[in-house]
Structures are given as C-alpha cells and as structure tokens.
Motif scaffolding. Structure first.
Motif, PDB file in Angstrom:
ATOM      1  N   MET A 516       7.609  -5.009 -11.271  1.00 58.56           N
ATOM      2  CA  MET A 516       8.623  -6.319 -11.261  1.00 58.56           C
ATOM      3  C   MET A 516       8.741  -6.816  -9.869  1.00 58.56           C
ATOM      4  N   LEU A 517       8.721  -5.962  -8.848  1.00 55.45           N
ATOM      5  CA  LEU A 517       8.594  -6.367  -7.369  1.00 55.45           C
ATOM      6  C   LEU A 517       7.332  -7.029  -7.249  1.00 55.45           C
ATOM      7  N   ALA A 518       6.139  -6.408  -7.541  1.00 53.07           N
ATOM      8  CA  ALA A 518       4.877  -7.164  -7.482  1.00 53.07           C
ATOM      9  C   ALA A 518       4.623  -8.529  -8.235  1.00 53.07           C
ATOM     10  N   LYS A 519       5.781  -8.613  -9.175  1.00 53.09           N
ATOM     11  CA  LYS A 519       5.713  -9.785  -9.807  1.00 53.09           C
ATOM     12  C   LYS A 519       6.377 -10.873  -9.056  1.00 53.09           C
ATOM     13  N   ILE A 520       7.408 -10.568  -8.345  1.00 53.68           N
ATOM     14  CA  ILE A 520       7.943 -11.435  -7.571  1.00 53.68           C
ATOM     15  C   ILE A 520       7.235 -11.684  -6.454  1.00 53.68           C
ATOM     16  N   ALA A 521       6.400 -10.816  -5.723  1.00 54.35           N
ATOM     17  CA  ALA A 521       5.476 -11.063  -4.787  1.00 54.35           C
ATOM     18  C   ALA A 521       4.401 -12.073  -5.083  1.00 54.35           C
ATOM     19  N   ASN A 522       3.971 -11.975  -6.198  1.00 54.06           N
ATOM     20  CA  ASN A 522       2.776 -13.018  -6.865  1.00 54.06           C
ATOM     21  C   ASN A 522       3.441 -14.259  -7.127  1.00 54.06           C
ATOM     22  N   ILE A 523       4.631 -14.255  -7.483  1.00 51.94           N
ATOM     23  CA  ILE A 523       5.174 -15.719  -7.783  1.00 51.94           C
ATOM     24  C   ILE A 523       5.299 -16.557  -6.397  1.00 51.94           C
ATOM     25  N   SER A 546      15.791  -7.177  -1.032  1.00 48.94           N
ATOM     26  CA  SER A 546      16.853  -6.487  -1.259  1.00 48.94           C
ATOM     27  C   SER A 546      16.256  -5.375  -2.426  1.00 48.94           C
ATOM     28  N   GLY A 547      15.490  -5.811  -3.167  1.00 47.74           N
ATOM     29  CA  GLY A 547      14.755  -4.948  -4.200  1.00 47.74           C
ATOM     30  C   GLY A 547      13.766  -4.119  -3.711  1.00 47.74           C
ATOM     31  N   ILE A 548      13.125  -4.100  -2.684  1.00 52.64           N
ATOM     32  CA  ILE A 548      12.450  -3.167  -2.097  1.00 52.64           C
ATOM     33  C   ILE A 548      12.853  -2.024  -1.045  1.00 52.64           C
ATOM     34  N   GLU A 549      14.016  -2.642  -0.518  1.00 51.95           N
ATOM     35  CA  GLU A 549      14.566  -1.953   0.798  1.00 51.95           C
ATOM     36  C   GLU A 549      15.292  -0.535   0.348  1.00 51.95           C
ATOM     37  N   PHE A 550      15.814  -0.724  -0.719  1.00 51.55           N
ATOM     38  CA  PHE A 550      16.588   0.651  -1.111  1.00 51.55           C
ATOM     39  C   PHE A 550      15.445   1.778  -1.712  1.00 51.55           C
ATOM     40  N   TRP A 551      14.340   1.370  -2.089  1.00 55.56           N
ATOM     41  CA  TRP A 551      13.360   2.247  -2.450  1.00 55.56           C
ATOM     42  C   TRP A 551      12.771   2.800  -0.970  1.00 55.56           C
ATOM     43  N   GLY A 554      15.715   5.329   0.824  1.00 57.47           N
ATOM     44  CA  GLY A 554      16.079   6.296  -0.090  1.00 57.47           C
ATOM     45  C   GLY A 554      17.198   6.158  -0.490  1.00 57.47           C
ATOM     46  N   THR A 555      17.775   4.772  -0.717  1.00 57.69           N
ATOM     47  CA  THR A 555      19.206   4.531  -1.144  1.00 57.69           C
ATOM     48  C   THR A 555      19.319   3.965  -2.693  1.00 57.69           C
ATOM     49  N   SER A 556      18.074   4.018  -3.261  1.00 56.19           N
ATOM     50  CA  SER A 556      18.098   3.435  -4.780  1.00 56.19           C
ATOM     51  C   SER A 556      18.862   4.840  -5.401  1.00 56.19           C
ATOM     52  N   ARG A 557      19.346   4.603  -6.563  1.00 56.95           N
ATOM     53  CA  ARG A 557      20.186   5.671  -7.169  1.00 56.95           C
ATOM     54  C   ARG A 557      19.134   6.688  -7.678  1.00 56.95           C
ATOM     55  N   ASN A 558      17.902   6.210  -8.466  1.00 49.99           N
ATOM     56  CA  ASN A 558      17.054   7.088  -8.671  1.00 49.99           C
ATOM     57  C   ASN A 558      15.831   7.008  -7.118  1.00 49.99           C
ATOM     58  N   ALA A 559      16.339   8.071  -6.357  1.00 51.24           N
ATOM     59  CA  ALA A 559      16.164   7.863  -4.901  1.00 51.24           C
ATOM     60  C   ALA A 559      14.493   8.318  -4.824  1.00 51.24           C
ATOM     61  N   LEU A 560      13.722   8.011  -3.939  1.00 52.24           N
ATOM     62  CA  LEU A 560      12.706   8.615  -3.262  1.00 52.24           C
ATOM     63  C   LEU A 560      12.950   9.771  -2.472  1.00 52.24           C
ATOM     64  N   MET A 620       4.475  -1.109  -5.307  1.00 55.56           N
ATOM     65  CA  MET A 620       5.526  -1.516  -4.113  1.00 55.56           C
ATOM     66  C   MET A 620       4.965  -1.736  -2.695  1.00 55.56           C
ATOM     67  N   THR A 621       3.540  -1.347  -2.494  1.00 54.87           N
ATOM     68  CA  THR A 621       3.080  -1.767  -1.381  1.00 54.87           C
ATOM     69  C   THR A 621       2.735  -3.232  -1.385  1.00 54.87           C
ATOM     70  N   TYR A 622       2.202  -3.750  -2.486  1.00 54.76           N
ATOM     71  CA  TYR A 622       1.772  -4.968  -2.918  1.00 54.76           C
ATOM     72  C   TYR A 622       3.064  -6.063  -2.294  1.00 54.76           C
ATOM     73  N   ALA A 623       4.045  -5.479  -2.859  1.00 57.30           N
ATOM     74  CA  ALA A 623       5.499  -6.359  -2.649  1.00 57.30           C
ATOM     75  C   ALA A 623       5.640  -6.178  -1.111  1.00 57.30           C
ATOM     76  N   ALA A 624       5.801  -5.013  -0.427  1.00 58.29           N
ATOM     77  CA  ALA A 624       6.010  -4.952   0.921  1.00 58.29           C
ATOM     78  C   ALA A 624       5.029  -5.551   1.777  1.00 58.29           C
ATOM     79  N   ALA A 625       3.773  -5.824   1.485  1.00 61.23           N
ATOM     80  CA  ALA A 625       2.762  -6.506   2.160  1.00 61.23           C
ATOM     81  C   ALA A 625       3.161  -7.970   1.984  1.00 61.23           C
ATOM     82  N   THR A 626       3.590  -8.548   0.735  1.00 58.67           N
ATOM     83  CA  THR A 626       3.712  -9.887   0.847  1.00 58.67           C
ATOM     84  C   THR A 626       5.010 -10.074   1.374  1.00 58.67           C
ATOM     85  N   LEU A 627       5.969  -9.412   1.410  1.00 58.39           N
ATOM     86  CA  LEU A 627       7.139  -9.670   2.341  1.00 58.39           C
ATOM     87  C   LEU A 627       6.894  -9.574   3.765  1.00 58.39           C
TER      88      LEU A 627
END
Length: 864
Positions: A516-523, A546-551, A554-560, A620-627
């Motif tokens: 879904m982050l990549a979806k935003i990047a595509n848009i 905001s959607g990529i940073e907590f991943w 390490g602050t996403s509730r399902n943390a990496l 996620m990398t696709y999303a980060a690259a786009t940002l």
C-alpha cells in the motif's frame, strides 16, 4: 492468546506438504479465500460490530488445528487458552545499533578466512543500522552453531545449500539440489542421487529420486559420529567438513553445475556404498572382479543395475580399494587411511539401454539419452581440475553489465587443465561470444526440470547482460487526449487515498504495508508523469512519509528489529486486537514472529523466518525511493535507515558485518529464492512470484538513482535484468513446444512455484488458474515491460480472463488481468479497466490493495 490474521491473506513460503515416497511432491496447504472474513476498514474510527461475529466457525477450528495461519493481515483475533506463550527472543539492546558493536567486532577478524574470498564487485554499503531494537534468537529459531563451525554471522538464509544448516542438517528432508545431482549429508558422508524428470500430476513437474535404492553414499569408515560443519562458502559453492577425530578428516566440495563432487581426505578411510546391485566393475579401465582382494587404481568405475547408472571415482593420488558385493549390494572401502582427493561423477545414465527414466524412447517428458560416446573422455580429461567453489563479479558500462563466473580451481595433476562445468539455458543466452569453452553440444547433457545442462570448459564464464533504462516513468507519453482526461480524473480520487487505520499505526504486516505504500508511490509518480505539481501532491506525499518512517525507525507497533543471530531485519510480529488496532504483545522484547515454531513462522508471511524479504522490503524500498525522488532532503536524512532494508535484500559485499551478501540471489540459477529458514523442505529452495522479486530489484535501482548512488542503481538494474530473464525463461511458457517443459505442463503457460526440484502450477494460497496468473503479474510498474514476454502475456491473459470469477473480482486480482491484456490488446484492456468498481483497489482487496485506477490506466495508455 493467539492472534490469527486472515485479511488479505496471500501466502507464506512455509506450508505443510506431502512427500511422494520416491520423489518429493510438495503440496502447499490451500486456504479458501471465500472463507476469509472481511473488514470494513474506515480511515478514522473503528467498525460498528465485533469482527469475530463474522468469522465462520469452521475457520476458527481449522486455524486452531493447523496452527500455521497466524499471518498478519489485521482483522481477526481470538483467544485460545490452551496455546502456550510463544517463546520470546532475548533482547540484547533496545538502543540503536550504533550502541551494539562489540560482538560483531570480535568476530569480524575471523571473517575472511572462515567464509570465502569471493571477489564479486561491490563495496559495503553502510555500518550500523540506526533506530532498530537488536534481538538475539532463542535456541529454536537461532542458527545451529554446531553446523556453522567457526563462521560468525551474518549467515546466508537462501543459499542453494541452505538445507545443510536447517534443523539438524541430516534429516530426511535435508536434500540439496546442486544440478546435475541432489546431495544429502549424513553423520559420516555426503550422499548423491541422480534424479529424473517426472510429470507427477498434471500440475506437478518434479525431479524424482529414490532415497533408498538410488542413494550413492560417499564418506568415511568411522566409529565416530562426526557430523558436518560449514567449512567455507562462496557465491557458487559450499565446503562441508567432517572431523572424525582419531579416524581423520573429510571435506566435501558441493558446487553448482559441477559434474563432479569432490571429497578431500586427511588420514581418513574412504567408504563408498550403494543400495543398487553391482553389474560391472572396472579399475583403470580394466574390467575386474568385485571380491575381497585389494586393488590399487586411479579410476574406479562401477555400473549399477536398478537405475542403469555408471559412476566413476577419480583418485588423486591412487588409492587401494576393496570391493564387496553382498550387504550392502555394492561397497568400495579403502584398505587403509588415505590422504588425497576422490572426485565422483556419473558417467552414464543409460549404460545398458535399460533405464526407465533416461534412455531414449521412454515417452513421458521426452527424455533424451544424456551420455552418448565421448562424455567419459571429457570427465577423464578434466578430472584433475577440482572446482571448490566460485565467485561472481560484475562491471558496468552504460546499459551493459559484464558478469563473470569465476570458478575456484585446485589442480590435482602434474599438468594444469581447465575445469569442466555445466551450463543452464539462461547461461547460454548471455554467454559472451568470445567464450570458446562450449563443448560439442552433441556430446553430453543432463536433463532437469530447469532445462538441459550442457558442458562448458573454462575457469571463467564471461557473460553479458543488457540493462534497461526504464526508471521512474513509462518510456512513452500518453498521447490520447481522452485517456489523458481519464487518468487525470482517476488521479483526483487516488490523491485522496490514505492507508487503512491499522496500517497508519503500523499494526499491520510489512508485506501489505509495503504494497500500500508502493501504491501511494505509484500514484504520485503517475501524477508527475501527467504534469501535476509537487505542491498539489503534498498531502499524499505527507501520508507516504508518515507511513514509511515508523517502519524505518522501528516504532511501528509491529516493529522491525535487527536480528543479530542470523544477521538481518525481521518483523517482531503483532498479536492483533481490534478495535482499536493494537498489538497485545506490546512489541519487543515480546516478538511472537520469532519463536521458531510453526505458529511463529506463520506471522507476517514468515518474515521472521526470512521468507519473502525481497517482496516485503522491495515494496518499502520502492516507496522510500519515490519519497527521496520528490524530497531529496528526506532521502539524505533517512538514508542509513532505508539502506538497512536495501542491505537486507541486496547487500553487495561480504565485508558488511550486519547482512549476508545478496540474501536472495542465486547467481547460478539466475534468479532469487524466497523461502527462508523455517524448516528444511525435501524440494529445496522455492520462489513463487518472480514479478515481485523483479520489483524488489527495480526498487533498489530507483533507490540508487534517487540518492545518487550509481553503483547501487546499477546493481539493482543488473539483478532486475537477471530476474526478468529468469521470468521469461522459467516462469513464462509461451509455447507448447518448450525446451524446458513437457507439453503436459506447457499447456498451463505459467509456472506457479519453482522449487529446486519441483515446479508447480499453483500458488501458496490456492490452486485456481487465475491465482497463478495474477501472482506472476503483480505489481505492474513502468519497468514491468521488461518482464512480460508478449506471446506469454497474450496466452496467460486468456487463461486469466476465462477463469477469473468470484474473489478474482472482489479481491481485485482482475485489475492485473486488465493490465496483462494491455500488452497485446490496449483497447480491450482499457474497457476492462474503466469498467472496474472502486472496491477492487480498496484496502480489503487482497490482490488490488497495492494498485490504483490511475496506475492501471497509465500503464495501459503507455503501451506501444
């Protein structure tokens, strides 16, 4: 308590399977997507009813019984009082990794000698990964130190030989596919099988082998239960070491594509046995009697009855063997301890014309005679050039990559000779025309489910791979005015998209979050291509940020978290509760995804067991690259954190202390493997979605481009080119008359899951035809035209369209049907896309949740 997340279920690369008694046949468990409860996921607030009330009773029972459906998808949660608490990993540090370096520093000095000296080009791409909590695994899920010897982490998790180090390393399922052989370690030997191709069912094409009668055991006579450890590994091979204490030492070099397997002995007593009846025995090319007499020789040849095989053993120096033919049916035992090398090779698989599997004329699968006259001469001539491993290096010039396979050779004879190896179909496609080592193609070949292997002579294979210049946008503009208007209209709606509530807080799984982050990047990239200003897209770019940073931090509730034991970034896991979205385990140190048991390995599609990392982190990398493309300052600020994900899947250097080199990439096979370290499978390594693997490397290229790292950009382009070639060679079957597949399998036109020794027409989440076509299509980006063979796309789309019904529509898989159709029929594809309801792109749509209408229309409109 146990949380079972079924929403947007796709697959985990860790299913249960059934095993065929004489040939492995994997049957992934099928989940019925019709039974998956759905969630009305508003952007704000919660659902108006208890989700549990909509869960079918039999689904709960199935989940409790099977215990593997704890995949994060975020809607269903229930308590099971009888479930024991998942073993939590021990936390070494809750600070950023830059405060945790001692253990790695202590082991780094040993790394060069204990792993390999691979010379693959690529420098270490960073040091400590900032922000992430560091954990060490419990004894169940940690790598077994007894199998790794003195080698420190980070450890490979997807190597072709991974089964040597999963579990005990010597169980019945710990089979390794080397091509042309299968190998299996025991406590005192490395045993070989010569497999055969077999259409086990209409949807299963396998390498069959008999683990009892078909086993050729090569080891040492010993009273010690030595067992093996990994002595060293390279890009193309691994060396196992057996220390039998007073009975000596044996090392075995297992190298991909080698027609020999080499065994080095130091004061050990070689022992070779077979369950087949001995039919003929030669020493130094002279027929001999198998008796209790000791015979000294340099070449020992024995023909076996049941599988009509002839094997040769080349000894350096000469060895004294005693041959017996009673119990077991065939045995060669050294007369005394030996120091030297034995090289074992199959010299004929159709010795007396009686092999049911390899002799010409045995209809099924179109078998060919693999060893006509002359192959034995090749084996003898090159037997003294022992290959112990190999490295891959590469260089770039514009859009051309030069890729060299460099075989590590130890000369055993008085005169140096070139090594003899075997090429696969894709090697021959990219071999530089200057290479003169291709042997006479009529001399010999080995047939496998991955095509025919042919001989090549030389210590270096020079290959050329052409790289695509497609980066952020399609290589063609949208010309049609009506199509422009339709795309701009779709963008008006898509630019208002925001992540579902549970993904806004990071309680979701990293796979669907990435999609879904990549979806935003595509848009936003479509918006840029259509001339929209960055200012107009600022709100959705803020959502992406905001959607990529907590991943990343390490602050996403399902943390990496950073896994020190294996060396990688894994998801902690979320015992999900709703409403509001939350993780009952609270995050590290309580990480239900890292327990190592079947339930733990089911969380997040097996991310904690290193399944599918290139899929998850590729998105996620696709999303980060786009940002970073739109906000360069953000890319600089978050460079190290985002590079953690890139390094996890595409670290180019053994010098990196934190991540293995090219985690997923199998250079010899020419593609990635997705399955991780959850358990050893008899079928070896596996990968389902080659299109998602390609997407990961495309994303790495974009990240390199966005951050000005040309080396990383070109590494991504090279990996993408390799994966695209593999897709067109092994996954896509455009014609019934295939050089790789029998017609019984070619009718499907697509491989669903490719294993080391099995190919299936199905997916991890079902066996419907549209599921196979869909998972080998998504995601679709401008670079997807590198992947899709036009003839294949037409035939795959036809199957897709004819079988797409039910959840194919409601779960949004139909969106990829429209896009696949566009490769050959833009008009029909446009009608397909413009008739889609908006629900197919919603967060609840397991297939379409990573796609958008604007991306779909943009792809169709920019087809040639």
């Amino acid at each position: 308590s146990l949380s079972v997340r079924c929403h947007q279920l796709r697959r985990s690369s860790s299913p249960h399977f059934l095993s065929h008694p004489t040939g492995p046949l994997a049957m992934p468990l099928r989940e019925n997507k019709k039974d998956i409860p759905r969630e009305d996921t508003p952007l704000k607030g919660g659902p108006k009813k208890d989700i549990l009330s909509s869960v079918p009773r039999h689904w709960k029972s199935l989940s409790a019984a099977v215990g593997i459906l704890a995949v994060t998808g975020m809607v269903v949660s229930y308590n099971r009082a009888s479930t024991e608490e998942t073993a939590s990993p021990t936390v070494l540090a809750t600070a950023p990794l830059d405060e945790m370096t001692t253990a790695f520093a202590e082991t780094l000095s040993n790394k060069e000698s204990s792993t390999s000296s691979s010379e693959a080009k690529g420098s270490a791409k960073g040091g400590k990964v900032p922000y992430l909590t560091t954990i060490t695994r419990n004894s169940v899920s940690a790598p077994k130190k007894s199998l790794w010897g003195d080698i420190p982490p980070p450890y490979p998790t997807h190597a072709f030989w991974e089964n040597f180090v999963i579990g005990t390393g010597v169980d019945g399922n710990n089979v390794v596919t080397t091509l042309p052989y299968l190998a299996q370690a025991t406590s005192s030997s490395v045993d070989l099988f010569y497999p055969y191709t077999n259409m086990a069912t209409k949807t299963q094409y396998q390498l069959g082998f008999d683990q009892v009668v078909g086993r050729l055991s090569i080891g040492a006579q010993t009273g010690e239960d030595g067992g093996h450890v990994i002595d060293s590994f390279t890009d193309l091979g691994v060396t196992l070491k057996f220390d039998f204490e007073k009975d000596g030492v044996m090392k075995t070099h297992v190298v991909q594509g080698s027609p020999y397997v080499s065994y080095e002995y130091k004061e050990a007593t070689p022992l070779i046995t077979s369950g087949q009846i001995l039919r003929r025995y030669l020493v130094n090319n002279v027929e001999s009697k198998c008796s209790d007499n000791t015979i000294k020789g340099e070449i020992f040849e024995f023909s076996l009855l049941q599988f009509d095989e002839t094997w040769r053993v080349y000894a350096f120096p000469a060895i004294e063997f005693v041959c017996t033919a009673s119990n077991p049916p065939m045995a060669l035992q050294a007369a005394k301890p030996y120091t030297g090398v034995l090289r074992v090779a199959l010299s004929n698989n159709c010795t007396f014309g009686q092999s049911a599997h390899h002799c010409k004329g045995d209809g099924k699968g179109g078998y060919i005679t693999s060893h006509p006259k002359g192959y034995g001469d090749y084996l003898y001539k090159h037997s003294s050039a022992m290959v112990t491993g190999g490295s891959v290096n590469y260089s770039f010039s514009g859009s051309t990559a030069k890729v060299n396979f460099n075989w590590d050779v130890k000369q055993l004879g008085e005169k140096a000779v070139e090594p003899l190896m075997m090429t696969m179909p894709h090697h021959r496609d990219i071999m530089d025309s200057s290479f003169e080592g291709m042997a006479d193609l009529s001399v010999a070949s080995h047939k496998s489910i991955h095509g025919i292997q042919r001989l090549a002579v030389g210590s270096q294979w020079p290959c050329i791979e052409q790289l695509s210049d497609i980066m952020w946008h399609a290589p063609r503009d949208v010309e049609d005015e009506e199509q422009k208007d339709a795309i701009l209209k779709a963008l008006k709606t898509d630019l208002k998209y925001d992540l579902p509530w549970n993904y806004q807080t990071g309680t979701g799984d990293p796979y669907n979050a990435g999609k879904m982050l990549a979806k935003i990047a595509n848009i936003v990239l479509v918006g840029e291509a259509m001339g929209l200003s960055t200012k107009k897209m600022k709100p959705i770019l803020n959502s992406l940020q905001s959607g990529i940073e907590f991943w990343l931090n390490g602050t996403s509730r399902n943390a990496l978290v950073y896994d020190k034991s294996w060396g990688g970034i894994v998801s902690c896991g979320c015992k999900y509760a709703y409403p509001p979205p939350r993780c009952l385990n609270g995050g590290p140190p309580s990480c239900p995804a890292l327990g190592g048991d079947p339930v733990s390995n089911g969380f997040d599609f097996g991310n904690g067991a290193y399944n599918d990392h290139h899929f998850h982190y590729g998105y996620m990398t696709y999303a980060a690259a786009t940002l970073a493309h739109f906000r360069p300052s953000w890319g600089k600020q978050w460079y190290d954190a985002a590079m953690g994900l890139v390094r996890d899947i595409a670290n180019p250097s053994y010098d990196d202390q934190y991540f293995p080199k090219f985690r997923h990439t199998d250079w010899y096979a020419g593609h990635s493997w997705a399955g991780g370290v959850a358990m050893a499978y008899l079928n070896g390594r596996n990968q389902e979605s080659v299109s998602e693997a390609f997407n990961a490397w495309y994303a790495v290229a974009l990240w390199g481009d966005a951050t000005g790292d040309n080396e990383m950009r070109d590494i991504g382009r090279l990996l993408a080119a390799m994966e695209a070639r593999a897709a067109r060679t092994y996954w896509q079957i455009p014609h019934f008359k295939s050089e790789i597949y029998p017609e019984e399998f070619s009718i499907h036109h697509t491989a669903g899951i490719i294993w080391s020794n099995l190919i299936q027409y199905q997916t991890w989440f079902g066996m419907l035809q549209w599921e196979v076509q869909g998972i080998q299509t998504l995601p679709v980006t401008p670079a997807s035209e590198m992947v899709f063979n036009a003839t294949w796309a037409e035939k795959a789309a036809d199957i897709f369209e004819k079988t797409c019904s039910g959840s194919c529509h409601t779960d949004g898989w139909i969106t990829f049907l429209c896009m696949l159709q566009a490769v050959g029929d833009k008009s029909n594809a446009w009608d397909c896309a413009t008739g889609l309801p908006s629900s197919v792109f919603s967060g609840e749509a397991a297939g379409g949740n990573g796609n958008s209408l604007s991306n779909t229309l943009y792809w169709i409109a920019t087809r040639p």
